[in-house]
Scaffold this motif. Structure first.
Motif, PDB file in Angstrom:
ATOM      1  N   GLN A  79     -24.865 -92.536 110.720  1.00 11.17           N
ATOM      2  CA  GLN A  79     -24.608 -91.092 110.751  1.00 11.17           C
ATOM      3  C   GLN A  79     -25.436 -90.345 109.721  1.00 11.17           C
ATOM      4  N   ILE A  80     -25.514 -90.898 108.529  1.00 11.06           N
ATOM      5  CA  ILE A  80     -26.210 -90.210 107.439  1.00 11.06           C
ATOM      6  C   ILE A  80     -27.723 -90.156 107.701  1.00 11.06           C
ATOM      7  N   THR A  81     -28.269 -91.184 108.311  1.00 15.56           N
ATOM      8  CA  THR A  81     -29.723 -91.239 108.529  1.00 15.56           C
ATOM      9  C   THR A  81     -30.140 -90.691 109.890  1.00 15.56           C
ATOM     10  N   LYS A  82     -29.219 -90.164 110.657  1.00 13.78           N
ATOM     11  CA  LYS A  82     -29.520 -89.762 112.035  1.00 13.78           C
ATOM     12  C   LYS A  82     -30.666 -88.744 112.116  1.00 13.78           C
ATOM     13  N   SER A  83     -30.644 -87.721 111.269  1.00 13.91           N
ATOM     14  CA  SER A  83     -31.664 -86.678 111.369  1.00 13.91           C
ATOM     15  C   SER A  83     -33.056 -87.215 111.036  1.00 13.91           C
ATOM     16  N   LEU A  84     -33.171 -88.049 109.997  1.00  9.53           N
ATOM     17  CA  LEU A  84     -34.471 -88.620 109.649  1.00  9.53           C
ATOM     18  C   LEU A  84     -34.885 -89.666 110.680  1.00  9.53           C
ATOM     19  N   LYS A  85     -33.934 -90.414 111.195  1.00  8.69           N
ATOM     20  CA  LYS A  85     -34.246 -91.399 112.238  1.00  8.69           C
ATOM     21  C   LYS A  85     -34.811 -90.706 113.478  1.00  8.69           C
ATOM     22  N   VAL A 142     -41.716 -84.398  86.359  1.00  2.62           N
ATOM     23  CA  VAL A 142     -42.746 -83.940  87.300  1.00  2.62           C
ATOM     24  C   VAL A 142     -42.266 -84.090  88.737  1.00  2.62           C
ATOM     25  N   THR A 143     -41.775 -85.263  89.089  1.00  9.71           N
ATOM     26  CA  THR A 143     -41.362 -85.499  90.477  1.00  9.71           C
ATOM     27  C   THR A 143     -40.124 -84.689  90.842  1.00  9.71           C
ATOM     28  N   TRP A 144     -39.224 -84.471  89.889  1.00  7.04           N
ATOM     29  CA  TRP A 144     -38.063 -83.621  90.180  1.00  7.04           C
ATOM     30  C   TRP A 144     -38.493 -82.183  90.474  1.00  7.04           C
ATOM     31  N   SER A 145     -39.455 -81.699  89.729  1.00  4.43           N
ATOM     32  CA  SER A 145     -39.849 -80.295  89.866  1.00  4.43           C
ATOM     33  C   SER A 145     -40.579 -80.019  91.178  1.00  4.43           C
ATOM     34  N   ILE A 146     -41.243 -81.025  91.735  1.00  3.15           N
ATOM     35  CA  ILE A 146     -41.980 -80.819  92.994  1.00  3.15           C
ATOM     36  C   ILE A 146     -41.480 -81.781  94.071  1.00  3.15           C
ATOM     37  N   LYS A 147     -40.221 -82.126  94.026  1.00  3.65           N
ATOM     38  CA  LYS A 147     -39.640 -83.092  94.957  1.00  3.65           C
ATOM     39  C   LYS A 147     -39.860 -82.683  96.410  1.00  3.65           C
ATOM     40  N   GLU A 148     -39.596 -81.416  96.725  1.00  2.00           N
ATOM     41  CA  GLU A 148     -39.757 -80.949  98.102  1.00  2.00           C
ATOM     42  C   GLU A 148     -41.213 -80.994  98.541  1.00  2.00           C
ATOM     43  N   ASP A 149     -42.138 -80.678  97.641  1.00  2.00           N
ATOM     44  CA  ASP A 149     -43.565 -80.753  97.969  1.00  2.00           C
ATOM     45  C   ASP A 149     -43.973 -82.187  98.288  1.00  2.00           C
ATOM     46  N   ILE A 150     -43.458 -83.138  97.514  1.00  2.00           N
ATOM     47  CA  ILE A 150     -43.799 -84.543  97.734  1.00  2.00           C
ATOM     48  C   ILE A 150     -43.270 -85.024  99.081  1.00  2.00           C
ATOM     49  N   GLU A 151     -42.024 -84.694  99.379  1.00  2.00           N
ATOM     50  CA  GLU A 151     -41.422 -85.128 100.641  1.00  2.00           C
ATOM     51  C   GLU A 151     -42.141 -84.517 101.842  1.00  2.00           C
ATOM     52  N   SER A 152     -42.432 -83.217 101.782  1.00  2.00           N
ATOM     53  CA  SER A 152     -43.099 -82.569 102.910  1.00  2.00           C
ATOM     54  C   SER A 152     -44.529 -83.078 103.072  1.00  2.00           C
ATOM     55  N   SER A 153     -45.199 -83.397 101.959  1.00  2.00           N
ATOM     56  CA  SER A 153     -46.565 -83.922 102.041  1.00  2.00           C
ATOM     57  C   SER A 153     -46.590 -85.305 102.671  1.00  2.00           C
ATOM     58  N   ALA A 154     -45.589 -86.124 102.370  1.00  4.99           N
ATOM     59  CA  ALA A 154     -45.531 -87.479 102.932  1.00  4.99           C
ATOM     60  C   ALA A 154     -45.132 -87.459 104.395  1.00  4.99           C
ATOM     61  N   LEU A 188     -45.599 -84.209 110.441  1.00  2.89           N
ATOM     62  CA  LEU A 188     -45.459 -83.283 109.320  1.00  2.89           C
ATOM     63  C   LEU A 188     -44.038 -82.771 109.158  1.00  2.89           C
ATOM     64  N   GLU A 189     -43.114 -83.282 109.918  1.00  7.66           N
ATOM     65  CA  GLU A 189     -41.736 -82.819 109.822  1.00  7.66           C
ATOM     66  C   GLU A 189     -40.918 -83.761 108.949  1.00  7.66           C
ATOM     67  N   THR A 190     -39.985 -83.181 108.255  1.00  9.29           N
ATOM     68  CA  THR A 190     -38.977 -83.964 107.543  1.00  9.29           C
ATOM     69  C   THR A 190     -37.615 -83.487 108.008  1.00  9.29           C
ATOM     70  N   CYS A 191     -36.622 -84.278 107.730  1.00 11.78           N
ATOM     71  CA  CYS A 191     -35.287 -83.921 108.206  1.00 11.78           C
ATOM     72  C   CYS A 191     -34.679 -82.823 107.346  1.00 11.78           C
ATOM     73  N   SER A 192     -33.677 -82.181 107.904  1.00 14.93           N
ATOM     74  CA  SER A 192     -32.968 -81.133 107.187  1.00 14.93           C
ATOM     75  C   SER A 192     -32.063 -81.748 106.131  1.00 14.93           C
ATOM     76  N   LYS A 193     -32.194 -81.283 104.906  1.00 17.35           N
ATOM     77  CA  LYS A 193     -31.331 -81.789 103.838  1.00 17.35           C
ATOM     78  C   LYS A 193     -29.880 -81.417 104.088  1.00 17.35           C
ATOM     79  N   LYS A 194     -29.686 -80.265 104.700  1.00 12.29           N
ATOM     80  CA  LYS A 194     -28.323 -79.821 105.002  1.00 12.29           C
ATOM     81  C   LYS A 194     -27.647 -80.772 105.986  1.00 12.29           C
ATOM     82  N   SER A 195     -28.411 -81.247 106.970  1.00 10.68           N
ATOM     83  CA  SER A 195     -27.822 -82.171 107.942  1.00 10.68           C
ATOM     84  C   SER A 195     -27.408 -83.476 107.283  1.00 10.68           C
ATOM     85  N   ILE A 196     -28.228 -83.953 106.333  1.00  9.02           N
ATOM     86  CA  ILE A 196     -27.872 -85.184 105.613  1.00  9.02           C
ATOM     87  C   ILE A 196     -26.638 -84.962 104.758  1.00  9.02           C
ATOM     88  N   LEU A 197     -26.590 -83.820 104.059  1.00  8.09           N
ATOM     89  CA  LEU A 197     -25.442 -83.514 103.211  1.00  8.09           C
ATOM     90  C   LEU A 197     -24.173 -83.376 104.046  1.00  8.09           C
TER      91      LEU A 197
END
Length: 1069
Positions: A746-752, A417-429, A761-770
């Motif tokens: 460096q890895i946490t810079k975008s979320l920090k 369940v959480t894998w299938s809606i992972k992005e929804d959970i992150e954006s909601s939080a 309501l914003e979350t960091c870019s997954k691409k920036s973390i990757l």
């Protein structure tokens, strides 16, 4: 009707419930023509006569046609809310559908809702569904009292029949049969009844026999017989040893050999807490920690237009399939819930390819169950056993720490369940609540708050602790808000949290308490549920941040751990709002456990004036924050020294185990123990010097215990290299600390940055973390290569050569796998230490000074000397392993097949000086189907020692080219022209390296095995290399330690003794 099928034709004696009898005339007449979701006591399983869909979450109102008894959604029937209310008010109203009004014949007939009391069935004897349910309840009540005593599902027909039956039980629920009420209950009792181990030393054949017998009893409805047998087995189980008989090394080794690394590593902990016995005092504490459900607080319900309830498209859950279920099962670890069926049992059932189609069908059924729970409403009673958990009271010293363990099946479903809606959970939080699956979320929260605290204008940092946070969350409010905050998550949570779940007390003889409030112990969706539920609190607090000069603050959350940094007046305003708003949602800040950190004594006086009456602790030294530290340098040093002292004790404990079990201790160190200090290194700057004491303990205590002798500083640098570069993968902690911290930043810079900017309501870019991860990986690789090259300049030629050999592909696979006993990957302490010495060409302890051939004995000689037959043993070991691998995917596999005689044709085709024209020539292995379906492939194996005289002065590449060329010249032409096959020389080195043609051959074999097993190539090639490496390693170790030559013995052999003429016997003098 058969209980496992919808048609009479599918009824057979193999079904568990053999018949289902219910006629149209016997059904109870439905007096009420409408159905709403408030009618909780009614059993409703019909589908709409127009859209043919089940109720679902939003389909709460139904109407039934008086003529044809078919049920319809009111929206499908064209009935508005006012008309529905009129029907609801007068039960004598008789509504008729359009089809019946027009007098048309109804082609399909839907069965209306009926009470389960009206369902009669035969399961062994004629009975009713309620009676069967009562039997299952009694059986389950016994099962939750049992001790763990289960076998893994055996291979063969019995295992396949078991999976087929389990799939059928789950499909009872998936297909909305009238028996769905007992479907999941039967699943939860089916497994422990079937898999009960008959005796302590029973073997796989015994398990298969008893499983077949029990399946027959199950299909005959003999639940009582199954229960009686299992209870008798449980009575005879030997009680576990007392705690004072605990043998750390033995327990650790047993866990490691079974692959239970995390459990084994937890034993290496000086603060190991024990399990408390269930008594009235412990039970009262557990009841206190699991309060009764609180009424809904209307002021806490979401009304903001930003969050509008959305219609959830069911298609988003289509990604949940059998493959995802299998992946979730593989990643689920640990013991089981009340039934005690652990992850190993479920992995065997869901992931073993021995069961082929049956396993795939079961995974698909669980996927369908998961999707159903995500999109349709469920009766909470149907899920009761699935949602139950086991509650373990641990000694908190002082206090009690309750740990919940959910059923493995529930945890697998939750992962999907959480894998299938992972992005929804992150954006909601959002970006301020960092526990909802954000990559490195906790590290980002730490860096953001610590950076804010360091700013000149920041006056203080408040760390908040809530009382019994996860168990006190207002469940009704959280569920009501979830439909707006995260609609895709709502229905699953509504199904699993609508009613209190049972928490069975471990060792409590069947006692349980209810989880009525907050999240449920043992639910792996609890963290995401809690994270989203706190979003309204976070948003309310953010509205208080209006004055950027005098009342500015910045907040960050990780689950219930909240923190705010900034101006003291701003923090006070934030705190007052939290105390006011938090309890509406079930969040109760505990002032006595909250800490306000300020930067100086003068600021402390100011803080006392502002916060003095609130009961909050105020300090200017420092405090722990999410596992890291914030405060003065002095406080940081004290804390780090304390933690380093604990880790030193862990290293000493591990070293004591390594004296007798070095392989297991090495695996624990590399895969678990050395990661304990990684988090501190990644979150606290400038602490490298404090790890020097830990490095001293590793260098002078642990490594000598592993290797069997003390090592020099230069050898320590070798050991610190990654395994792929020839090291042992045990880095020097004081050298790694700085780099770990920089990588985390460096890895946490975008979320920090999102947290510091306070964007809700914003979350960091997954691409920036990757991108940041890839950059850090590249920099680490470059740094490691530089260290490797610098180290090479310090080494002698012999050690350089050893490192070059250890770097080869597959040469280190014996170090990168766990010592699994059932796969034969275990080495005793002498073998492990000899293997390390062979890896680096170090002198082997207690090695004989002279070989049986009379030469001085050393590693290079012992691996080249042909006396004793160890060279041919090494060759045959690799030959037999190769043949076994080929038997998995090829046919007509032969060891040492005779080649077709040449019959005088050698002069026409072969170079008689080079090619093999012998009449009885043989190659090592032949098989059909390697490169093409019918062609016959021949391989010939050669194992060479890179440091022998004939290979001296040659690089590894030159050695491989030389031996491949010799093999091809000797056999290839004959195989191609006479055998009409193909030939591959398989050249190995004693260090585990493989020549290019050899690597290509086994890549082909691994690809074929992956296709056959339905697994990934990476999984298979890793296994192939490891199995070949252990085959080589064992034969090499035997050659080093093996006996060569015949010891000088003055005694005559018995066949040379003339007994009748021995002096002093038979009168002969």
């Amino acid at each position: 009707m058969n209980l496992f099928s919808e048609s009479k034709e599918n009824d057979n004696s193999n079904s568990a419930f053999t018949s289902f009898h219910q006629s149209r005339e016997d059904q109870t007449t439905t007096k009420r023509t409408i159905f709403t979701s408030n009618n909780h006591n009614e059993t409703f399983s019909a589908s709409c006569g127009l859209c043919n869909k089940n109720p679902g979450r939003k389909a709460a109102r139904w109407v039934q046609c008086y003529e044809c008894n078919i049920w319809f959604h009111i929206s499908c029937a064209g009935i508005n809310r006012s008309q529905f209310d009129d029907l609801d008010a007068d039960l004598n109203n008789k509504w008729t559908c359009k089809v019946c009004k027009r007098g048309r014949t109804v082609k399909s007939h839907k069965v209306p809702p009926v009470e389960t009391d009206d369902i009669s069935c035969t399961w062994g004897v004629k009975t009713t569904l309620n009676q069967i349910s009562s039997k299952m309840d009694a059986c389950y009540d016994s099962i939750v009292r049992w001790k763990k005593n289960f076998f893994l599902l055996p291979r063969g027909n019995s295992g396949k029949h078991f999976i087929v039956e389990l799939t059928r039980l789950i499909n009872l629920y998936n297909n909305d049969t009238l028996l769905k009420a007992i479907s999941l209950k039967s699943v939860m009792i089916f497994l422990p009844l079937m898999l009960q181990k008959p005796s302590k030393n029973s073997k796989a054949r015994d398990h298969a026999k008893y499983l077949s017998k029990r399946l027959d009893m199950w299909k005959a409805g003999n639940i009582q017989g199954l229960l009686d047998e299992a209870n008798e087995i449980q009575k005879r189980l030997v009680s576990s040893r007392r705690a004072n008989d605990f043998n750390l090394t033995k327990k650790f080794t047993n866990l490691i050999l079974k692959g239970k690394l995390s459990q084994a590593s937890r034993l290496i902990n000086r603060d190991r807490g024990g399990l408390l016995k269930i008594d009235e005092s412990v039970k009262s504490i557990l009841l206190e920690k699991h309060p009764e459900g609180q009424p809904i607080n209307r002021d806490a319900l979401e009304t903001n237009d930003t969050y509008v309830s959305q219609r959830v498209q069911e298609v988003i859950f289509e990604q949940i399939d059998g493959d995802m279920v299998e992946k979730a099962a593989l990643r689920t670890e640990g013991s089981g819930g009340p039934t005690l069926i652990d992850s190993d049992c479920w992995k065997r059932i869901l992931c073993s390819k021995n069961f082929k189609q049956q396993q795939a069908d079961l995974c698909e059924s669980i996927a369908e169950l998961t999707k159903k729970l995500c999109v349709t409403s469920a009766n909470p009673t149907d899920l009761r056993e699935l949602l139950a958990s086991r509650l373990i009271p641990l000694d908190k010293n002082p206090g009690v720490r309750p740990i919940g363990i959910g059923e493995i099946l529930r945890r697998i479903i939750g992962k999907c369940v959480t894998w299938s809606i992972k992005e929804d959970i992150e954006s909601s939080a959002g970006g301020l609540q960092t526990c909802a699956g954000h990559k490195a979320g906790i590290e980002a929260a730490i860096h953001a708050i610590h950076d804010t605290y360091k700013e000149d204008e920041c006056e203080g940092l408040l760390l908040v602790d809530a009382s019994n946070a996860f168990n006190s969350l207002n469940r009704k409010v959280a569920l009501a808000n979830m439909s707006s905050l995260c609609p895709p998550f709502f229905q699953y949570l509504q199904n699993t949290y609508a009613e209190p779940s049972r928490l069975y007390l471990s060792g409590g003889n069947g006692q349980f308490i209810h989880s009525s409030e907050g999240t449920t112990q043992g639910d792996n969706c609890a963290m995401a549920f809690y994270a989203i539920s706190t979003v309204p609190i976070i948003r309310s607090l953010a509205k208080e941040n209006v004055d950027p000069v005098t009342e500015n603050f910045k907040q960050a959350w990780f689950a219930d751990d909240a923190s705010a940094a900034g101006k003291l007046l701003g923090i006070l305003k934030w705190w007052n709002k939290l105390v006011d708003v938090g309890p509406r949602y079930g969040y109760f800040p505990n002032p006595n456990k909250c800490v306000l950190i300020v930067k100086s004594e003068s600021m402390k006086d100011k803080a006392n004036e502002i916060f003095g009456k609130l009961g909050i602790q105020i300090t200017c030294r420092g405090q722990r924050h999410l596992g890291a530290i914030v405060g003065t340098q002095e406080y940081k040093e004290e804390y780090i020294r304390e933690k380093v002292g604990e880790w030193k004790e862990d290293i000493k404990t591990l070293a004591s185990i390594a004296k007798t079990e070095p392989q297991g201790a090495y695996s624990a160190m590399v895969f678990a123990i050395q990661h304990r200090w990684k988090f501190i290194q990644r979150t606290v700057p400038e602490i490298s010097e404090f790890f020097e004491e830990l490095e001293y303990e590793i260098h002078n205590t642990l490594l000598p215990a592993l290797i069997g002798r003390e090592i020099s500083e230069l050898e320590r640098e070798i050991v610190a290299l990654p395994v792929r570069l020839g090291g042992l993968g045990i880095p020097i902690p004081n050298k790694e600390s700085k780099h770990e911290y920089e990588a985390s930043r460096q890895i946490t810079k975008s979320l920090k940055d999102v947290i510091i900017s306070q964007k809700l309501l914003e979350t960091c870019s997954k691409k920036s973390i990757l991108d940041a991860k890839n950059l850090m990986k590249m920099l680490k690789g470059n740094r490691t290569k530089l260290a490797y090259n610098q180290l090479l300049e310090k080494l002698d030629s012999s050690t350089k050569r050893a490192l070059e050999m250890a770097k080869e592909k597959g040469a280190s696979s014996w170090l990168t796998t766990l010592p699994l006993d059932w796969l034969g990957y275990t080495l005793n302490r002498q073998e492990f230490r000899d293997s390390i010495a062979l890896r680096y060409n170090w002198k082997i302890k207690d090695m004989p000074a002279y070989c049986g051939c009379g030469e001085e004995n050393e590693i290079d000689h012992s691996l080249s000397c042909k006396k004793g037959g160890y060279v041919i043993l090494r060759h045959n070991n690799i030959r037999d392993t190769t043949a076994k691998l080929l038997e998995e995917v090829c046919y007509d596999v032969q060891i040492e097949p005779r080649l077709i005689p040449i019959n005088g044709e050698s002069g026409e085709v072969y170079d008689t000086a080079r090619g093999n024209i012998a009449e009885n020539a043989r190659l090592d292995v032949a098989a059909r189907g390697v490169w093409s379906q019918y062609d016959r492939s021949f391989v010939d194996i050669r194992v060479t020692h890179p440091n022998c005289l004939s290979n001296s002065g040659k690089s590894l590449q030159e050695i491989y080219e030389k031996h491949e060329k010799e093999k091809k010249e000797f056999y290839e032409s004959r195989v191609i022209h006479v055998e009409r096959g193909n030939f591959t020389p398989l050249v190995f080195t004693t260090s585990g390296g493989m020549a290019p043609a050899c690597q290509q051959f086994f890549k082909r074999v691994a690809t074929m095995m992956a296709d056959k097993r339905g697994l990934t190539y990476q999984q298979i090639i890793s296994y192939v290399r490891t199995r070949l490496r252990f085959a080589m390693l064992r034969s090499t170790l035997i050659a080093v330690r093996g006996f060569r030559g015949r010891a000088k013995n003055k005694e005559l052999p018995l066949y040379d003794v003339d007994f009748n003429i021995i002096p002093g016997m038979s009168g002969a003098i």
